[in-house]
Design an enzyme around this catalytic site. Structure first.
Site, mmCIF file in Angstrom:
data_model
loop_
_atom_site.group_PDB
_atom_site.id
_atom_site.type_symbol
_atom_site.label_atom_id
_atom_site.label_comp_id
_atom_site.label_asym_id
_atom_site.label_seq_id
_atom_site.Cartn_x
_atom_site.Cartn_y
_atom_site.Cartn_z
ATOM 1 N N GLU A 71 44.541 77.523 62.495
ATOM 2 C CA GLU A 71 45.300 76.402 62.146
ATOM 3 C C GLU A 71 46.233 75.943 63.200
ATOM 4 O O GLU A 71 47.406 75.343 62.848
ATOM 5 C CB GLU A 71 45.777 76.789 60.733
ATOM 6 C CG GLU A 71 44.915 76.541 59.515
ATOM 7 C CD GLU A 71 45.633 77.026 58.173
ATOM 8 O OE1 GLU A 71 46.814 77.556 58.247
ATOM 9 O OE2 GLU A 71 44.995 76.814 57.154
ATOM 10 N N HIS B 114 53.923 79.093 58.127
ATOM 11 C CA HIS B 114 52.897 78.686 57.387
ATOM 12 C C HIS B 114 52.633 79.915 56.379
ATOM 13 O O HIS B 114 52.276 81.071 56.674
ATOM 14 C CB HIS B 114 51.698 77.932 57.855
ATOM 15 C CG HIS B 114 50.603 77.714 56.731
ATOM 16 N ND1 HIS B 114 50.800 77.238 55.627
ATOM 17 C CD2 HIS B 114 49.166 78.081 56.786
ATOM 18 C CE1 HIS B 114 49.740 77.212 54.822
ATOM 19 N NE2 HIS B 114 48.652 77.704 55.686
ATOM 20 N N HIS C 148 51.190 80.848 52.158
ATOM 21 C CA HIS C 148 50.519 80.534 50.881
ATOM 22 C C HIS C 148 51.319 81.148 49.655
ATOM 23 O O HIS C 148 50.814 81.634 48.761
ATOM 24 C CB HIS C 148 49.176 81.310 50.793
ATOM 25 C CG HIS C 148 48.437 80.725 51.889
ATOM 26 N ND1 HIS C 148 46.950 81.241 51.800
ATOM 27 C CD2 HIS C 148 48.439 80.127 52.851
ATOM 28 C CE1 HIS C 148 46.160 80.692 53.144
ATOM 29 N NE2 HIS C 148 47.141 79.945 53.750
ATOM 30 N N TYR D 115 71.532 73.831 49.564
ATOM 31 C CA TYR D 115 70.881 74.479 50.703
ATOM 32 C C TYR D 115 69.508 74.009 50.882
ATOM 33 O O TYR D 115 68.799 74.014 52.142
ATOM 34 C CB TYR D 115 70.774 76.072 50.472
ATOM 35 C CG TYR D 115 72.135 76.505 50.838
ATOM 36 C CD1 TYR D 115 72.486 76.846 52.039
ATOM 37 C CD2 TYR D 115 73.190 76.693 49.960
ATOM 38 C CE1 TYR D 115 73.874 77.281 52.381
ATOM 39 C CE2 TYR D 115 74.527 77.031 50.059
ATOM 40 C CZ TYR D 115 74.759 77.375 51.512
ATOM 41 O OH TYR D 115 76.058 77.842 51.917
ATOM 42 N N HIS E 299 47.419 74.737 48.804
ATOM 43 C CA HIS E 299 47.308 75.503 49.850
ATOM 44 C C HIS E 299 48.813 76.211 50.157
ATOM 45 O O HIS E 299 48.935 77.382 50.462
ATOM 46 C CB HIS E 299 46.706 74.775 51.234
ATOM 47 C CG HIS E 299 46.729 75.334 52.337
ATOM 48 N ND1 HIS E 299 45.626 74.745 53.250
ATOM 49 C CD2 HIS E 299 46.916 76.592 52.789
ATOM 50 C CE1 HIS E 299 45.641 75.426 54.386
ATOM 51 N NE2 HIS E 299 46.388 76.689 54.058
#
Length: 214
Positions: free
Chosen positions: A75, A94, A96, A121, A161
């Protein structure tokens, strides 16, 4: 300790913390850091964020040529899209993470602003979070979709995803993506009970006070 050595250690420390707390599991998730000379450090493909070796972190040139270490995550196009479109980006994370993924699948979410305005926040660390459509893992279309935002968003949520967040450095990106996951959790916990979100006036006040790109 050199900048590169410190960055390698930070990647492994943050990744293990996230793995240990269940923010990503198995061999999922990836992290990158941009060094001051433009090179990138990236977690290797097929690796678990709980068991990274600093010496095996992938080293990439600024134009994403593999220079050393294990082969990088597939990725890379997703990460490079943030570095190329958002000036000052020093780290990308990134995950999951479960609650964020669950939120991405709900039909009622606003694709232009996935997170409800529940806490200040989330606004401060993330701004608006864009929902991107489903892509096959590793599809270069993910990077193209991020580029299509022209640097306007620091955080996106890939449908079915997981979230991707860019920050001025790795620590900022890590704190922001954790805020995203916690806000997604709050959204699911309060779904259907009509929670008191921040009012439009309160949102404007936070945006003004902290100079948020909203």
């Amino acid at each position: 300790m050199s900048e590169e050595a410190r960055a390698r250690e930070d990647i492994c420390r943050i990744a293990k913390s996230m793995f240990d707390r269940g923010l990503t599991c198995g061999a999922s998730g990836n992290i990158s850091v941009r060094l001051s000379d433009g090179r990138l450090l990236v977690t290797p493909t097929g690796s678990s964020m709980g068991f990274l070796d600093p010496a095996r972190i992938s080293l990439m040139s600024g134009d994403c040529r593999h220079l050393g270490g294990d082969a990088p995550t597939k990725e890379i196009p997703l990460h490079s899209a943030f570095y190329d479109t958002r000036a000052g980006t020093g780290g990308v994370v990134h995950l999951h993470s479960t609650h964020s993924v669950a939120l991405s699948m709900l039909p009622e979410v606003d694709p232009d602003n996935v997170l409800p305005t529940l806490t200040p926040y989330a606004l401060m660390r993330l701004g608006k979070v864009q929902l991107l459509p489903f892509f096959l893992p590793g599809d270069e279309g993910m990077g193209a979709a991020v580029r299509g935002l022209a640097g306007k968003r620091s955080a996106v949520l890939l449908a079915n995803h997981g979230p991707v967040v860019a920050g001025k450095d790795l620590w900022a990106a890590a704190y922001a993506i954790e805020e995203l996951e916690e806000t997604a959790k709050l959204a699911l916990l309060t779904r259907g009970v009509n929670p008191r979100a921040l009012s439009e006036e309160q949102v404007r006040a936070v945006v003004r006070a902290f100079d948020i790109d909203w």
